[in-house]
Design a protein around this motif. Structure first.
Motif, PDB file in Angstrom:
ATOM      1  N   THR A   1      -3.836 -16.990  -0.260  1.00 20.26           N
ATOM      2  CA  THR A   1      -5.219 -16.859   0.110  1.00 20.26           C
ATOM      3  C   THR A   1      -5.868 -15.523  -0.144  1.00 20.26           C
ATOM      4  N   ILE A   2      -7.304 -15.305  -0.286  1.00 22.10           N
ATOM      5  CA  ILE A   2      -7.787 -14.106  -0.281  1.00 22.10           C
ATOM      6  C   ILE A   2      -7.370 -13.010   0.700  1.00 22.10           C
ATOM      7  N   ASP A   3      -7.132 -13.409   1.819  1.00 21.85           N
ATOM      8  CA  ASP A   3      -6.776 -12.462   2.933  1.00 21.85           C
ATOM      9  C   ASP A   3      -5.285 -12.137   2.641  1.00 21.85           C
ATOM     10  N   GLU A   4      -4.441 -12.813   2.164  1.00 21.16           N
ATOM     11  CA  GLU A   4      -3.170 -12.360   1.597  1.00 21.16           C
ATOM     12  C   GLU A   4      -3.110 -11.249   0.361  1.00 21.16           C
ATOM     13  N   GLU A   5      -3.980 -11.637  -0.498  1.00 22.74           N
ATOM     14  CA  GLU A   5      -4.376 -10.824  -1.746  1.00 22.74           C
ATOM     15  C   GLU A   5      -4.968  -9.467  -1.254  1.00 22.74           C
ATOM     16  N   ARG A   6      -5.874  -9.370  -0.364  1.00 22.94           N
ATOM     17  CA  ARG A   6      -6.746  -8.319   0.293  1.00 22.94           C
ATOM     18  C   ARG A   6      -5.368  -7.370   0.904  1.00 22.94           C
ATOM     19  N   ARG A   7      -4.540  -8.015   1.744  1.00 23.51           N
ATOM     20  CA  ARG A   7      -3.604  -7.532   2.483  1.00 23.51           C
ATOM     21  C   ARG A   7      -2.677  -6.600   1.501  1.00 23.51           C
ATOM     22  N   CYS A   9      -3.175  -5.846  -1.600  1.00 22.60           N
ATOM     23  CA  CYS A   9      -4.045  -4.727  -2.214  1.00 22.60           C
ATOM     24  C   CYS A   9      -4.004  -3.569  -1.582  1.00 22.60           C
ATOM     25  N   TYR A  10      -4.128  -3.675  -0.091  1.00 17.70           N
ATOM     26  CA  TYR A  10      -4.254  -2.637   0.946  1.00 17.70           C
ATOM     27  C   TYR A  10      -2.955  -1.922   0.939  1.00 17.70           C
ATOM     28  N   VAL A  11      -1.785  -2.751   1.205  1.00 16.77           N
ATOM     29  CA  VAL A  11      -0.439  -2.215   1.204  1.00 16.77           C
ATOM     30  C   VAL A  11       0.067  -1.265  -0.248  1.00 16.77           C
ATOM     31  N   GLY A  12      -0.538  -1.693  -1.454  1.00 17.25           N
ATOM     32  CA  GLY A  12      -0.209  -1.126  -2.583  1.00 17.25           C
ATOM     33  C   GLY A  12      -1.011   0.222  -2.611  1.00 17.25           C
TER      34      GLY A  12
END
Length: 80
Positions: A1-7, A9-12
């Motif tokens: 999901t887009i929320d998982e992609e955003r998470r 990205c944030y972690v990286g």
């Protein structure tokens, strides 16, 4: 999901110690076809004053090649 992609990205991004350099290619060949690539959609969500964009058409191919060679040499020194 887009929320998982955003998470992810944030972690990286938050794992960077001093600076973070994100790169992307403008074109990629996949299954024999050339595809145009775009930067991550999440970059627009970051504070723009914290971003420094490079290589957006103002440099000549020779300048880009020189900068790329300098970057590779710098990375080799880090690991060498």
């Amino acid at each position: 999901t887009i929320d998982e992609e955003r998470r992810l990205c944030y972690v990286g991004i938050t794992r960077a110690k001093r600076t973070l350099t994100l790169t992307y290619c403008s074109k990629r060949k996949s299954f024999g076809e050339m595809n145009i690539c775009e930067p991550s959609r999440f970059l627009s969500e970051l504070p723009q004053e914290d971003l420094e964009w490079e290589g957006k058409g103002e440099a000549t191919p020779e300048m880009n090649q020189k900068r790329g060679n300098e970057t590779l040499a710098s990375l080799k020194n880090l690991f060498g």
